[in-house]
Design a protein around this motif. Structure first.
Motif, PDB file in Angstrom:
ATOM      1  N   TYR A 178    -121.865  -1.871  43.277  1.00 30.52           N
ATOM      2  CA  TYR A 178    -121.894  -2.466  41.951  1.00 30.52           C
ATOM      3  C   TYR A 178    -122.443  -3.947  42.121  1.00 30.52           C
ATOM      4  O   TYR A 178    -121.717  -4.637  43.135  1.00 30.52           O
ATOM      5  CB  TYR A 178    -120.678  -2.298  41.101  1.00 30.52           C
TER       6      TYR A 178
ATOM      7  N   ILE B  40    -117.360  -2.450  32.737  1.00 31.46           N
ATOM      8  CA  ILE B  40    -117.824  -1.057  33.307  1.00 31.46           C
ATOM      9  C   ILE B  40    -116.321  -0.385  34.090  1.00 31.46           C
ATOM     10  O   ILE B  40    -115.434  -1.221  34.387  1.00 31.46           O
ATOM     11  CB  ILE B  40    -118.983  -1.265  34.272  1.00 31.46           C
TER      12      ILE B  40
ATOM     13  N   THR C  10    -131.693  13.734  29.335  1.00 33.51           N
ATOM     14  CA  THR C  10    -131.072  12.724  28.704  1.00 33.51           C
ATOM     15  C   THR C  10    -130.189  12.929  28.034  1.00 33.51           C
ATOM     16  O   THR C  10    -129.597  14.005  27.752  1.00 33.51           O
ATOM     17  CB  THR C  10    -132.424  12.056  27.864  1.00 33.51           C
TER      18      THR C  10
ATOM     19  N   PHE D 147    -124.905  -4.930  37.044  1.00 31.53           N
ATOM     20  CA  PHE D 147    -124.241  -5.067  35.710  1.00 31.53           C
ATOM     21  C   PHE D 147    -124.330  -6.821  35.531  1.00 31.53           C
ATOM     22  O   PHE D 147    -124.145  -7.547  36.530  1.00 31.53           O
ATOM     23  CB  PHE D 147    -122.695  -4.557  35.479  1.00 31.53           C
TER      24      PHE D 147
ATOM     25  N   ASP E  20    -120.710  -7.227  30.757  1.00 29.16           N
ATOM     26  CA  ASP E  20    -120.486  -5.965  30.552  1.00 29.16           C
ATOM     27  C   ASP E  20    -118.929  -5.452  30.970  1.00 29.16           C
ATOM     28  O   ASP E  20    -118.377  -6.262  31.710  1.00 29.16           O
ATOM     29  CB  ASP E  20    -121.346  -5.219  31.735  1.00 29.16           C
TER      30      ASP E  20
ATOM     31  N   LYS F 268    -135.012  -5.221  35.765  1.00 24.84           N
ATOM     32  CA  LYS F 268    -135.469  -3.846  35.602  1.00 24.84           C
ATOM     33  C   LYS F 268    -137.027  -3.888  36.054  1.00 24.84           C
ATOM     34  O   LYS F 268    -137.421  -3.049  36.826  1.00 24.84           O
ATOM     35  CB  LYS F 268    -135.183  -3.342  34.133  1.00 24.84           C
TER      36      LYS F 268
ATOM     37  N   ASP G 263    -132.377   4.552  33.414  1.00 17.28           N
ATOM     38  CA  ASP G 263    -131.569   3.907  32.215  1.00 17.28           C
ATOM     39  C   ASP G 263    -130.017   4.479  32.001  1.00 17.28           C
ATOM     40  O   ASP G 263    -130.092   5.589  32.462  1.00 17.28           O
ATOM     41  CB  ASP G 263    -132.435   4.018  30.961  1.00 17.28           C
ATOM     42  N   CYS G 264    -129.217   3.850  31.394  1.00 16.42           N
ATOM     43  CA  CYS G 264    -128.040   4.387  30.977  1.00 16.42           C
ATOM     44  C   CYS G 264    -127.996   5.759  30.353  1.00 16.42           C
ATOM     45  O   CYS G 264    -126.959   6.434  30.316  1.00 16.42           O
ATOM     46  CB  CYS G 264    -126.988   3.624  30.357  1.00 16.42           C
ATOM     47  N   SER G 265    -129.365   6.206  29.487  1.00 20.06           N
ATOM     48  CA  SER G 265    -129.169   7.353  28.797  1.00 20.06           C
ATOM     49  C   SER G 265    -129.598   8.529  29.792  1.00 20.06           C
ATOM     50  O   SER G 265    -129.591   9.677  29.226  1.00 20.06           O
ATOM     51  CB  SER G 265    -130.440   7.516  27.561  1.00 20.06           C
TER      52      SER G 265
END
Length: 218
Positions: free
Chosen positions: A16, A8, A175, A2, A6, A33, A48-50
């Motif tokens: 982390y 979180i 997803t 992060f 961010d 990335k 990815d966060c999805s």
């Protein structure tokens, strides 16, 4: 991973790593990335966060890495590079923005035929010189446009040898978002007009033939 802007909530057993913003938040995220070998010295998977990370991810990774160095998902509905350019246009991106993206890639000598339509939400990469070179090529292409990393990923993937492309990657890992589909163009004339403009930019050597995107024109 992060960065400093961010917010979180840390959850065990995950580790982390805080990274500094370089240039801007988008640039920072894309740098780590794409150039993942500069952050991780061992084999790794980008989510990815999805995406939902499966509990058996370590086992899955070990099985993949025993045979392949790069594992990505095939795009669920796009077939050629220009599919995303067309979608941008139909979604309201300016014509100039779409054409300039193509123009920057043409000036860099990109061959639009060497392209694999891939998803960038989940990427398995086995550490080594081949992946370092792959990441560097992807980063070089992204640096030309500095917005969507997925649209140039397919060029880097097409040149990589020891790869596995999974047709239903998103269905396997589920997803949070629904899978997309082609936009239903109510006005085909709008699309034909845009393709004519696109071909002026592409020139004779890269001219976009109707057969390449017939799935969009029928």
């Amino acid at each position: 991973m992060f960065h400093s802007s961010d917010k979180i909530k840390k959850v065990k057993p995950w580790e982390y790593v805080k990274i500094k913003i370089q240039k801007n938040p988008l640039y920072t995220v894309k740098k780590y990335k794409i150039s993942s070998h500069k952050l991780f010295s061992d084999s790794h998977v980008w989510f990815d966060c999805s995406m939902i990370i499966p509990p058996d991810i370590r086992k899955i990774s070990e099985e993949f890495f025993s045979k392949y160095e790069l594992i990505v998902g095939r795009h669920n509905y796009r077939k050629v590079f220009f599919d995303e350019i067309i979608d941008w246009y139909l979604e309201g991106k300016t014509k100039q923005f779409c054409l300039e993206t193509c123009y920057k890639l043409i000036n860099a000598g990109v061959n639009f035929n060497n392209f694999v339509p891939t998803l960038s939400g989940i990427i398995f990469r086995k550490s080594g010189k081949s992946i370092d070179k792959f990441n560097e090529e992807w980063w070089k292409l992204w640096s030309l446009i500095e917005h969507r990393d997925q649209i140039v990923l397919g060029f880097a993937v097409s040149e990589f040898k020891k790869k596995l492309i999974i047709d239903d990657m998103c269905n396997i890992y589920h997803t949070y978002k629904k899978l997309g589909t082609y936009q239903k163009e109510a006005n085909k004339r709008q699309l034909h007009h845009f393709v004519k403009k696109l071909n002026i930019v592409l020139g004779q050597n890269n001219k976009l033939k109707a057969t390449a995107i017939k799935h969009r024109l029928l």
